[in-house]
Structure formats: C-alpha cells, structure tokens
Motif scaffolding. Structure first.
Motif, PDB file in Angstrom:
ATOM      1  N   ARG A 199      43.935  31.016  42.644  1.00 28.11           N
ATOM      2  CA  ARG A 199      44.046  30.746  41.214  1.00 28.11           C
ATOM      3  C   ARG A 199      44.713  29.380  41.052  1.00 28.11           C
ATOM      4  NH1 ARG A 199      46.813  35.975  38.708  1.00 28.11           N
ATOM      5  NH2 ARG A 199      46.558  34.766  36.816  1.00 28.11           N
ATOM      6  N   THR A 420      42.375  40.738  42.760  1.00 24.81           N
ATOM      7  CA  THR A 420      42.252  39.308  43.031  1.00 24.81           C
ATOM      8  C   THR A 420      42.999  38.860  44.275  1.00 24.81           C
ATOM      9  OG1 THR A 420      44.159  38.780  41.618  1.00 24.81           O
ATOM     10  CG2 THR A 420      41.993  38.797  40.576  1.00 24.81           C
ATOM     11  N   SER A 449      44.866  43.830  35.999  1.00 29.45           N
ATOM     12  CA  SER A 449      44.895  42.439  36.436  1.00 29.45           C
ATOM     13  C   SER A 449      45.737  41.580  35.503  1.00 29.45           C
ATOM     14  CB  SER A 449      43.470  41.874  36.504  1.00 29.45           C
ATOM     15  OG  SER A 449      43.472  40.551  36.990  1.00 29.45           O
ATOM     16  N   ASP A 451      44.800  38.406  35.656  1.00 34.29           N
ATOM     17  CA  ASP A 451      43.859  37.296  35.684  1.00 34.29           C
ATOM     18  C   ASP A 451      43.081  37.237  34.371  1.00 34.29           C
ATOM     19  OD1 ASP A 451      41.612  35.621  36.190  1.00 34.29           O
ATOM     20  OD2 ASP A 451      41.846  35.953  38.337  1.00 34.29           O
TER      21      ASP A 451
END
Length: 492
Positions: A199, A420, A449, A451
């Motif tokens: 990320r 992730t 998550s 994300d």
C-alpha cells in the motif's frame, strides 16, 4: 550505512534473492516494493542477520549494516544496530504484558532500570498505545499487536529500522501516528528506515527512494516518480497506482443507509450478540443480517471488535448473549457453512504441501472434486507452488493458500479478515474477482479491511464498528471525481 554486495539467498532449490547489490546512505528512507513472493521479506531478514544465522537458507555475498558485517556478528550484536518489525507481529510478541514486551530489548542490553523505563514510556507514547501497557499482547487486535511490535523495536533505539508492511493492519489514526513517528525518528535521531509495503500512497510522501524487486532481483531503483510512473510496469507487477488514498475517518466516507432490498431469506442472523474472551465482552448487542449474495465490508479502528464479531459469525466463538442462526435454524458449522480466513495465515496451515492443504477439507468430508481443485489452484496462482511446504512460503503466498483451503469446501459465507497482508494489488484483485464469481452464484462475503480502495471497489454494504458496537450501516461514499473513479477501475 547499508552496503549490500552481490547478495544471493537460496532456500533449498528455491532462489529467493539473486545478485542483489545496493547502497543506502545514513538517514535515508527507502521503500522496497514488488509482487508477492519476489523476495522483499527475505531481504529484510538478511539485513537484520536472521539470514544466515537463524533461518535455514544458504547465503552468498555480503551485507554491512551500521558498520557490522552480518555474517561475522551475532544476532544480539546486530540487534543493537538494526531492528525489524515483521509482517506478522505475533511472531515477535511473547510477554504477558505490553509494557514488559517493550522493555524486553532495552533490559537485555543491560541498561539501568530508569533508562529502561524511560525508553519504554517513550516508545509506547510515540506509537500511541500507552493505554495498552497493562494488556496482554495475545488479546489485542492485529493492528494493536503491530503497534506493540513497532514500539518494542523503537525502544532499542537502532540506527536502522526495517519495517515489513507496517501499515497493513493499521487503522487511519494509527497509520498517521506511525508515519509521524518515522518522520520524527529521521529528523531527531537521523535513523535510516527501510519500508516494505504494497500500500504505497500513505508512505510515499516521506520516501526518498523506491527499490522495485521482481523474482529476487532489483529491476528498478530511483525516486518514487522514476520508478512508479510507468503504468505498464505497474500492471505487469500488480502494483497499486500511487494515487492519494483517503486518510480520514470512516464516518466521513459512509453514507448511512441501513435498508436492504431483497426477496432472499437471511443466510446468517446475529441477534443481540455479545461476546468476548476471559469473561470480558468485546462486542455488545450486535444485530446483523447477512443475505445470500451479500458483499459486506466490516470496518472500524483497531480494537473495535471486528475480528471478534467475525469469529462469532463463523461459529468459532460462542456468544455470551444473543443468538446466531444459519438459514433461520441451527448454529453455523465452521468450514462447511461459514469459512474464515484469519489475519495470520500461519494459524491455519498445518500440512506438508500447498496441494495437500487445499484438498484437506474436501477429502475429509468426501467432497473432493479434481476439476474444482485444479481451477482453485489456478485462480489463486498456486499451481507452481503446489508441492511447496506452506510454512516456507511468503506471507502473501500463505494467505492465498489458506484462502484456497477455505473456499475449497464451497461454504455459503466467506469471511476475510484483513486479506491484504502480503498481497500485491494484482493478486488481491484476482482473488476478489474469483470471489465475485462465487458471489454471483449466491456466496456471501464479509470483508474486514482498513483498505479504502478494496472496500470502495468490491463492497456493496459497509458496517462500521466502534468500541464493540455497530455505529452505522450504509455504503461507501468515495470522494473521488468520476474521472478518478474510472481511472481506479482500469489502473492498478
């Protein structure tokens, strides 16, 4: 500060790194990225001396870090110069108190107790977890464990800090806190920092240089703009487009709308659920209905109770109050009705090969289908790894193995707890698209998550938790323009 010369690392017949050479000056912050399994974590372990001293790997070439050559100095000696925060923080936490965990390193350096306490309090405050100092690390959320591991390494005051996916399990407040700490460490202590991340957006503003690995080799080395501006390269390697990610509260990203329009009967119902550990509830009065074909994102800050709710839904934890019913009747059967991918994939692997791991459940229940098995290995990109031992894989490869094992029994509800970790965007997208195909056939997905991009692209309903309770149900309201939305859809 760091000199790597023609480094090659081999596990058995598997080459993990090949002829890697690089120089990192003191005080520089470098980002190492690349597809899952390309050798990033192996490089991190070599930089800290775990390879060759502690792990079963053959190493040639040399590494000098903070004036010490890793081949000729012990791990305790190296630990005073370089600290490593692992991808999976649970592997480096073993005390019964957070404060003792953070104090362990300085205390073993033989420092005076006042200095040990001073460093411990500084590290806890720096990472923003002072209020957790009396807690048992084993009972913390994945994100909280990550913060404890970072604090424990910081307390050693190393000259070089290596962090393997430090933001993967962190919420927005803790991500901001950790990145602020890293900035301070560079400015006040001149610390050299090596970040390994998939990320990219959150960390890029403070990175001087990006190192791109593919199949154990350095294929690019330069500024973030030089390395990451090539769209075709990002697509081939499954890298994220380094667009600006939202770093704001989930409250600002969800439009409340708790109404579900469907003719389907509920698949799983949680009614007034309270549950926890050691007679202490973590979640309280939870009401949630999951329907066939749902794709729900369960979001919230670290320690909000998301994983606890997921384990109740999967039938792994018995609630202290309330009722869980599957298709209006019995409790869900773990694995058969509901399958859960844990945050730490190492908790779920136990056979000698990837192939055996994926076929274990279906064979035990008399449901093995060779065609489905082959398709599943292909879709999770495990065909070339099928004879490998799962414990010898990268975290991302382990994650795909455990997910394939979960899906192999074709459960009606699949729960993904922080999928992730260790995954490049290409593999993550491929996994989610396979789940989408199952979803169109009625399989429900509960996605936990931090994300934003993952939630925005795949979730149709978002449930926000805070302090063990559901605070809001709605859908994701991304602030991107329509042009940016289209760009996100077509570019990794």
């Amino acid at each position: 500060m760091i000199h790597v010369n023609e480094l090659t690392v081999q596990f058995g017949e598997e080459l993990a790194l090949q002829d890697v050479s690089l120089h990192i000056p003191a005080g520089q912050c470098i980002l190492i990225t690349g597809p899952s399994g390309c050798g990033k974590s192996t490089l991190a372990k070599a930089l800290t001396g775990l390879i060759p001293h502690a792990l079963g790997a053959e190493m040639t070439g040399s590494i000098e870090i903070a004036g010490l050559e890793t081949q000729f100095h012990t791990i305790p000696e190296l630990a005073q110069r370089v600290g490593l925060v692992f991808q999976n923080p649970s592997t480096q936490l073993f005390h019964l108190r957070v404060a003792d965990e953070v104090a362990f390193g300085p205390r073993n350096l033989g420092l005076a107790e006042l200095e040990v306490q001073s460093r411990t309090e500084w590290a806890l405050e720096a990472v923003g977890i002072t209020e957790l100092k009396e807690r048992n690390p084993a009972q913390l959320s994945g994100g909280q464990k990550q913060c404890v591991a970072i604090a424990a390494v910081l307390a050693m005051r190393p000259a070089v800090l290596v962090l393997d996916e430090p933001t993967a399990s962190l919420d927005v407040p803790n991500t901001k806190q950790v990145l602020a700490v890293l900035r301070t460490l560079r400015q006040s202590l001149g610390m050299t920092i090596v970040l390994i991340e998939h990320r990219l957006s959150a960390v890029l503003p403070q990175v001087d240089r990006v190192l791109l690995l593919e199949a154990g080799r350095i294929v690019a080395d330069g500024t973030p703009q030089e390395v990451l501006s090539d769209r075709e390269r990002r697509r081939q390697l499954g890298l994220r487009r380094p667009a600006e990610e939202a770093m704001v509260s989930w409250f600002n990203l969800i439009w409340p709308n708790g109404q579900v329009t469907t003719q389907n009967a509920p698949l799983l119902t949680l009614n007034q659920i309270s549950a926890g550990y050691n007679r202490e509830n973590v979640i309280h009065d939870i009401d949630l209905i999951i329907y066939p074909g749902d794709v729900i994102a369960l979001v919230g800050d670290n320690g909000a109770g998301k994983s606890t709710l997921a384990q109740v839904a999967a039938g792994l934890i018995k609630p202290t109050a309330g009722k869980v019913s599957y298709q209006g009747g019995y409790r869900p059967r773990p694995g058969l009705d509901v399958a859960m991918l844990f945050q730490n994939p190492a908790d779920q692997v136990f056979t000698d090969s990837v192939d055996e791991e994926v076929r274990f459940g279906p064979e035990n229940y008399g449901r093995f289908n060779p065609t489905h098995h082959q398709e599943l290995l292909a879709e999770t990109d495990l065909l070339t790894l099928r004879q490998r031992c799962p414990t010898m894989l990268s975290v991302g490869q382990q994650q795909r193995t455990t997910l394939a094992a979960c899906i192999a029994l074709q459960p009606r509800l699949v729960i993904l707890d922080e999928p992730t970790l260790g995954q490049d965007w290409g593999h993550l997208q491929r996994l989610m698209e396979y789940l989408q195909r199952l979803n169109r056939q009625g399989t429900a997905v509960l996605l936990i998550s931090h994300d934003y991009k993952l939630v925005f692209r795949y979730a149709r309903r978002v449930v926000l938790m805070e302090n063990g309770r559901i605070k809001m149900t709605g859908y994701f309201a991304n602030k991107l323009s329509q042009k940016d939305k289209n760009h996100e859809t077509n570019d990794t």
